[in-house]
Write an enzyme that holds these catalytic residues in place. Structure first.
Site, PDB file in Angstrom:
ATOM      1  N   LYS A 140       9.688 -16.076 -11.132  1.00 22.70           N
ATOM      2  CA  LYS A 140       9.024 -14.841 -11.564  1.00 22.70           C
ATOM      3  C   LYS A 140       7.861 -15.186 -12.500  1.00 22.70           C
ATOM      4  O   LYS A 140       8.043 -15.933 -13.466  1.00 22.70           O
ATOM      5  CB  LYS A 140      10.050 -13.948 -12.277  1.00 22.70           C
ATOM      6  CG  LYS A 140       9.491 -12.590 -12.610  1.00 22.70           C
ATOM      7  CD  LYS A 140      10.505 -11.734 -13.344  1.00 22.70           C
ATOM      8  CE  LYS A 140       9.795 -10.506 -13.878  1.00 22.70           C
ATOM      9  NZ  LYS A 140      10.462  -9.909 -14.993  1.00 22.70           N
TER      10      LYS A 140
ATOM     11  N   LYS B 194     -14.964   0.367  15.193  1.00 24.59           N
ATOM     12  CA  LYS B 194     -13.708  -0.402  15.195  1.00 24.59           C
ATOM     13  C   LYS B 194     -13.074  -0.405  16.594  1.00 24.59           C
ATOM     14  O   LYS B 194     -12.561  -1.430  17.059  1.00 24.59           O
ATOM     15  CB  LYS B 194     -12.728   0.208  14.172  1.00 24.59           C
ATOM     16  CG  LYS B 194     -11.411  -0.534  14.058  1.00 24.59           C
ATOM     17  CD  LYS B 194     -10.561  -0.010  12.909  1.00 24.59           C
ATOM     18  CE  LYS B 194      -9.210  -0.699  12.867  1.00 24.59           C
ATOM     19  NZ  LYS B 194      -8.334  -0.189  11.808  1.00 24.59           N
TER      20      LYS B 194
ATOM     21  N   ASN C  95       0.851  -1.200   0.000  1.00 30.54           N
ATOM     22  CA  ASN C  95       0.000   0.000   0.000  1.00 30.54           C
ATOM     23  C   ASN C  95       0.884   1.245   0.000  1.00 30.54           C
ATOM     24  O   ASN C  95       2.110   1.138  -0.036  1.00 30.54           O
ATOM     25  CB  ASN C  95      -0.969  -0.041   1.183  1.00 30.54           C
ATOM     26  CG  ASN C  95      -0.227  -0.106   2.505  1.00 30.54           C
ATOM     27  OD1 ASN C  95       0.495   0.800   2.866  1.00 30.54           O
ATOM     28  ND2 ASN C  95      -0.379  -1.235   3.207  1.00 30.54           N
TER      29      ASN C  95
ATOM     30  N   PHE D  25      -5.530   3.010  14.444  1.00 31.95           N
ATOM     31  CA  PHE D  25      -5.900   3.969  13.408  1.00 31.95           C
ATOM     32  C   PHE D  25      -7.045   3.406  12.588  1.00 31.95           C
ATOM     33  O   PHE D  25      -7.134   2.188  12.401  1.00 31.95           O
ATOM     34  CB  PHE D  25      -4.707   4.237  12.473  1.00 31.95           C
ATOM     35  CG  PHE D  25      -3.758   5.268  13.013  1.00 31.95           C
ATOM     36  CD1 PHE D  25      -2.950   4.978  14.091  1.00 31.95           C
ATOM     37  CD2 PHE D  25      -3.688   6.531  12.431  1.00 31.95           C
ATOM     38  CE1 PHE D  25      -2.085   5.932  14.603  1.00 31.95           C
ATOM     39  CE2 PHE D  25      -2.824   7.480  12.933  1.00 31.95           C
ATOM     40  CZ  PHE D  25      -2.021   7.189  14.021  1.00 31.95           C
TER      41      PHE D  25
ATOM     42  N   LYS E 180     -12.488  -3.917  18.499  1.00 28.66           N
ATOM     43  CA  LYS E 180     -11.111  -4.388  18.697  1.00 28.66           C
ATOM     44  C   LYS E 180     -10.578  -4.081  20.093  1.00 28.66           C
ATOM     45  O   LYS E 180      -9.385  -4.229  20.353  1.00 28.66           O
ATOM     46  CB  LYS E 180     -10.220  -3.793  17.612  1.00 28.66           C
ATOM     47  CG  LYS E 180     -10.742  -4.151  16.213  1.00 28.66           C
ATOM     48  CD  LYS E 180      -9.683  -4.197  15.165  1.00 28.66           C
ATOM     49  CE  LYS E 180     -10.280  -4.692  13.861  1.00 28.66           C
ATOM     50  NZ  LYS E 180      -9.314  -4.921  12.804  1.00 28.66           N
TER      51      LYS E 180
ATOM     52  N   ASP F  67      -4.405  -6.271   4.281  1.00 32.97           N
ATOM     53  CA  ASP F  67      -5.508  -7.124   4.743  1.00 32.97           C
ATOM     54  C   ASP F  67      -5.492  -8.506   4.078  1.00 32.97           C
ATOM     55  O   ASP F  67      -6.132  -9.427   4.563  1.00 32.97           O
ATOM     56  CB  ASP F  67      -6.847  -6.436   4.457  1.00 32.97           C
ATOM     57  CG  ASP F  67      -7.019  -5.207   5.335  1.00 32.97           C
ATOM     58  OD1 ASP F  67      -6.688  -5.303   6.532  1.00 32.97           O
ATOM     59  OD2 ASP F  67      -7.444  -4.149   4.833  1.00 32.97           O
TER      60      ASP F  67
END
Ligand SMILES: Cc1cc2nc3c(=O)[nH]c(=O)nc-3n(C[C@H](O)[C@H](O)[C@H](O)COP(=O)(O)O)c2cc1C
Length: 443
Positions: A335, A383, A256, A369, A387, A325
């Site tokens: 490859k 969240k 990301n 976050f 959590k 995720d």
């Protein structure tokens, strides 16, 4: 050589000088930036005495100022024979002082008179976070050890209740003299930290012990002493930062756009307040802060293992890393060849925050976050609940002028206790400071 004395002193305004912001950024701050750990905004009284190494105090002040410290130079009269006070003023943006009796610096201006009014030597010494004397002559060491207060520097020393550190510098015979040894031993007994001089060629032509310790070493000791006295000293913190990468084949990864800047700034802010910080780092596009232990964990699995092993024993865990995720179910050993469409079979990665929220251990504050594109606050609250977090920082991937991978962003801090703080577009180090200050209040 001397060209300025008490009569030539310019008006200083209110004292102590660091209560006023310099009109322009200190000169040193424009130089190479060093670590800001434990030192940013801290007030350091820098005593400079009449040793030939007095000019090296300029480099010490430059290093400390470049790290964000607010330095105030106090010289002895002998020091003014060897170096001009204006040089310190150029670096600190504050008037360098040396005369106990100078009418313009002795007291705050009349407007400040009242129960709060104190002579400069008291005010300066009492507002300092640390008093450094570098170089310290044999004479000043002896006076400090004996409690003689016959000038501004030595009087301020007696009035100081902050940690004191001295860096002696002198001829080898002066250093080895029993009188100097007695002074040093007495100062150590009194709780003063002594940075021993180096051995080598001395300015007086002799060789031996007596050369002022390197300015970098002196600055490092100051950093360490200030960090150790920070408001979070004794607290242990784990921060995750950066992005994870999941291999598709030997050259390609699924990842990301996180730079790791927010997490590293949080780690830096904790360390700056004296906490013992462990940074569990994924892939970072920025340097980790100095003085922070780093464990590299560049996949979700490695990060999960490191966090679940190290986290439960900490007072605080802040999960700022952007953990992927999903990861490919299978990783090709060779490859992948370009041949039309490619379908990836992905499986979910470990939910590290949830696992830690269930385990908790000794953790007093667990913060995470939530990077959300819509209904950000509602999702953040959900969240936090799901959590078992105590604080959640809600932000968006893109905001006008900032966002993920950029130097600034917006954020909302939400606490399980109902706390809410919205932070408009700000640099990530400023947001990190607000997060850390909030957590410090929760401990
Ligand atoms: C050129 C010169 C260099 C000196 N260098 C040192 C020195 O490195 N260390 C020291 O202890 N004294 C040194 N002295 C002696 C001190 O300046 C002297 O003891 C003075 O009284 C110290 O005053 P202060 O401790 O108030 O600054 C030097 C003197 C001169 C003239």
């Amino acid at each position: 050589m001397r060209s300025i004395g008490p009569s030539g002193a310019k008006s200083s305004g209110a004292s102590p000088p660091w209560k006023r912001r310099p009109a322009r950024p200190p000169e040193g701050a424009r130089g190479r930036r060093t670590s800001r750990l434990g030192i940013e905004g801290r007030k350091i009284l820098v005593g400079v005495t009449g040793g030939v190494a007095a000019y090296k105090a300029l480099e010490i002040v430059r290093l400390l100022s470049a790290s964000g410290a607010r330095c105030q130079a106090v010289l002895t009269r002998s020091a003014t024979e060897l170096i001009r006070p204006e040089s310190f003023e150029a670096l600190t943006g504050r008037k360098a002082v040396w005369d106990l009796w100078a009418s313009d610096t002795m007291f705050r201006p009349p407007v400040a008179f009242g129960p709060e009014s104190k002579p400069i030597h008291i005010d300066m010494a009492q507002s300092a976070d640390l008093f450094l004397v570098a170089p310290a002559t044999a004479n000043v060491l002896a006076k400090m050890a004996a409690g003689i207060a016959d000038d501004l520097l030595t009087t301020a020393y007696l009035a100081a209740t902050c940690p004191v550190v001295v860096a002696p510098a002198m001829n080898v015979y002066m250093w080895n003299h029993p009188a100097t040894k007695r002074s040093v031993a007495r100062l150590v007994e009194d709780g003063v930290r002594v940075i021993e001089p180096d051995e080598g060629d001395l300015a007086c032509g002799y060789r031996g012990k007596g050369r002022l310790a390197a300015p970098e070493r002196i600055a490092l000791v100051v950093h360490e002493m200030l960090a150790a006295k920070g408001p979070l000293s004794g607290r242990s913190v784990l921060v995750t930062a950066g992005r994870t990468e999941e291999a598709l084949d030997p050259v390609r990864v699924l990842t990301n756009r996180s730079s790791g800047r927010m997490g590293t700034e949080i780690a830096r802010a904790f360390a700056a307040r004296g906490a013992d910080v462990l940074l569990v780092a994924g892939v970072l596009s920025v340097d980790p802060p100095d003085g922070v232990r780093v464990i590299e964990a560049t996949t979700a699995r490695a990060m999960s293992e490191a966090v679940l092993r190290e986290g439960p024993a900490r007072d605080v865990v802040v999960m700022a890393a952007a953990v992927g995720d999903w990861r490919p179910k299978a990783v090709s050993d060779t490859k992948l060849k370009r041949a039309g469409e490619l379908r990836l079979d992905l499986e979910p990665t470990e939910d590290i925050v949830r696992a830690l929220g269930e385990k908790r251990g000794k953790i007093r504050v667990l913060a995470g976050f939530a990077l959300e594109t819509e209904e950000a606050e509602a999702r953040g609250l959900e969240k936090m609940e799901r959590k078992n977090l105590d604080l959640i920082v809600v932000n968006r991937p893109e905001v006008p002028g900032g966002g993920i991978g950029r130097g600034s962003t917006e954020a909302v801090l939400l606490g399980r206790d109902g706390y809410r703080e919205a932070i408009g577009l700000s640099s990530k180090d400023a947001i990190a400071a607000r997060i850390v200050d909030r957590i410090a209040r929760m401990l």
